[in-house]
Scaffold this active site. Structure first.
Site, mmCIF file in Angstrom:
data_model
loop_
_atom_site.group_PDB
_atom_site.id
_atom_site.type_symbol
_atom_site.label_atom_id
_atom_site.label_comp_id
_atom_site.label_asym_id
_atom_site.label_seq_id
_atom_site.Cartn_x
_atom_site.Cartn_y
_atom_site.Cartn_z
ATOM 1 N N GLU A 42 4.835 -13.895 -5.043
ATOM 2 C CA GLU A 42 6.080 -14.572 -4.645
ATOM 3 C C GLU A 42 5.734 -16.010 -4.295
ATOM 4 O OE1 GLU A 42 9.449 -16.005 -3.849
ATOM 5 O OE2 GLU A 42 9.479 -13.884 -4.423
ATOM 6 N N CYS A 71 19.605 -9.883 -12.877
ATOM 7 C CA CYS A 71 20.923 -10.232 -12.344
ATOM 8 C C CYS A 71 21.722 -11.065 -13.344
ATOM 9 C CB CYS A 71 20.788 -10.974 -11.018
ATOM 10 S SG CYS A 71 19.835 -12.502 -11.118
#
Length: 374
Positions: free
Chosen positions: A253, A329
């Site tokens: 991340e 998404c």
């Protein structure tokens, strides 16, 4: 709330059609997704709300941007937003008027309040409010805001000041100072607990996120002892879910605070020995994994709306995992990346649509890709 005028069953049908159109036209796939997981709640379901602050007719207002503009539409109520979030926003506006706190104006080079960021926990029903401003309103004024929030918004257990001097409409940037209480929230998902700081990514609809992650874990086929990579790991949600089922997990991340949360979450859930979290861009991390000769059995990716960069796709293929689970998404970028992975030897086997954002026009998709064997 672009689809609020529609019957919910028709909304689900439209979203499923959108996913299949992308898979067929962009991904060039010859199979269709047969179902979509409906949301158990389609009102007041958002646990994260960002109100933009503007000045209109000499008074501060809070709301959302009109489509394709930076014009703020005041929102005294919104069916997707918890009433507590609306109460917090109104409290901040009342405080600004009472204490003569200005609204930020980039063109006029005027310092002031930019955004009101509310996040609450489905697990604890507690909330943290982050006030974004170009400079601090001052200790006295913040003390008054704290008192007003404690009186009017009992769910709020922390107030954070984000001093954001960046130009443009980036919401969270710069320094974060806890004014009162704690900046950390505790959330639950798939039997695990997670700590969230203001900059941590976490799904805005936890009950539906749990269903999405359960589906993704099913696609991943986790077995004890296997190695799994979690790219765009955020606070470690998917990675820790895989580790809880026996996998050795490495996550990556780019946001330092989220990585710290992921490590804390691993320790909180007694999974530190099974997890490693790196602070790195997904492309850099994937390339580093490939250089280290890591050969994961499965790679899970949950990228932002822009999808995967070309170098990430290539690095994934170089590591030769048996499975890639793509959580998306954005149907269009997902279909584009599925096509890229297909060109590198990965065939889409199954897909599932999930209604994470009821009444909005977005839809989540999970795709299982399998490595072709010669």
């Amino acid at each position: 709330c672009a689809l609020r005028h529609m019957d919910y069953e028709e909304e689900l049908s439209l979203k499923l059609q959108r996913v299949n159109d992308a898979l067929h036209r962009i991904g060039k796939l010859d199979f269709s997704v047969s179902g979509i997981l409906p949301a158990p709640e389609n009102a007041r379901q958002r646990r994260k709300v960002i109100f933009n602050v503007a000045e209109q007719n000499g008074r501060p207002v809070a709301g959302f941007y009109r489509a394709r503009s930076h014009e703020v539409v005041p929102v005294p109520d919104c069916p997707a937003v918890p009433k507590e979030a609306l109460a917090c926003a109104q409290t901040v506006l009342d405080w600004m008027e009472r204490e003569h706190i200005p609204v930020y104006d980039e063109a006029a080079k005027r310092d002031g309040v930019r955004h009101i960021f509310y996040r609450s926990s489905h697990l604890t029903e507690k909330a943290v409010l982050t006030l974004t401003a170009s400079r601090s309103p001052g200790e006295k004024a913040l003390g008054i805001l704290t008192d007003m929030l404690r009186e009017r918004c009992p769910d709020v257990t922390g107030l954070v000041l984000n001093r954001n001097t960046a130009r443009g409409n980036t919401v969270l940037a710069g320094e974060f100072d806890t004014v009162w209480g704690s900046e950390v929230l505790t959330e639950g998902l798939c039997g695990l607990t997670f700590t969230l700081s203001p900059r941590s990514f976490f799904q805005v609809n936890p009950p539906q996120a749990e269903r999405l992650y359960e589906a993704a874990l099913g696609y991943a086929g986790i077995t004890p002892g296997m190695t799994a990579l979690d790219l765009y790991c955020g606070t470690g949600t998917i990675g820790l879910c895989m580790a809880s089922r026996g996998a050795r997990v490495i996550g990556a991340e780019v946001i330092p605070a989220a990585v710290e949360n992921a490590r804390d979450n691993a320790e909180r859930n007694h999974l530190s020995d099974e997890c490693e979290f790196l602070c790195a861009d997904a492309g850099e991390a994937a390339a580093e994994f490939a250089r280290r000769g890591i050969r994961p059995q499965v790679i899970v990716v949950d990228p932002p709306r822009k999808g995967l960069a070309a170098d990430v796709v290539e690095s994934i293929a170089e590591m030769q995992p048996g499975r890639v689970v793509y959580v998306s998404c954005d149907s269009a970028t997902m279909a584009r990346d599925v096509k890229r992975l297909a060109d590198l030897g990965y065939t889409a086997q199954r897909a599932c649509a999930v209604d994470m954002f009821p009444r909005a026009d977005h839809v989540e998709t999970i795709v299982l890709l399998q490595r072709e064997t010669l």
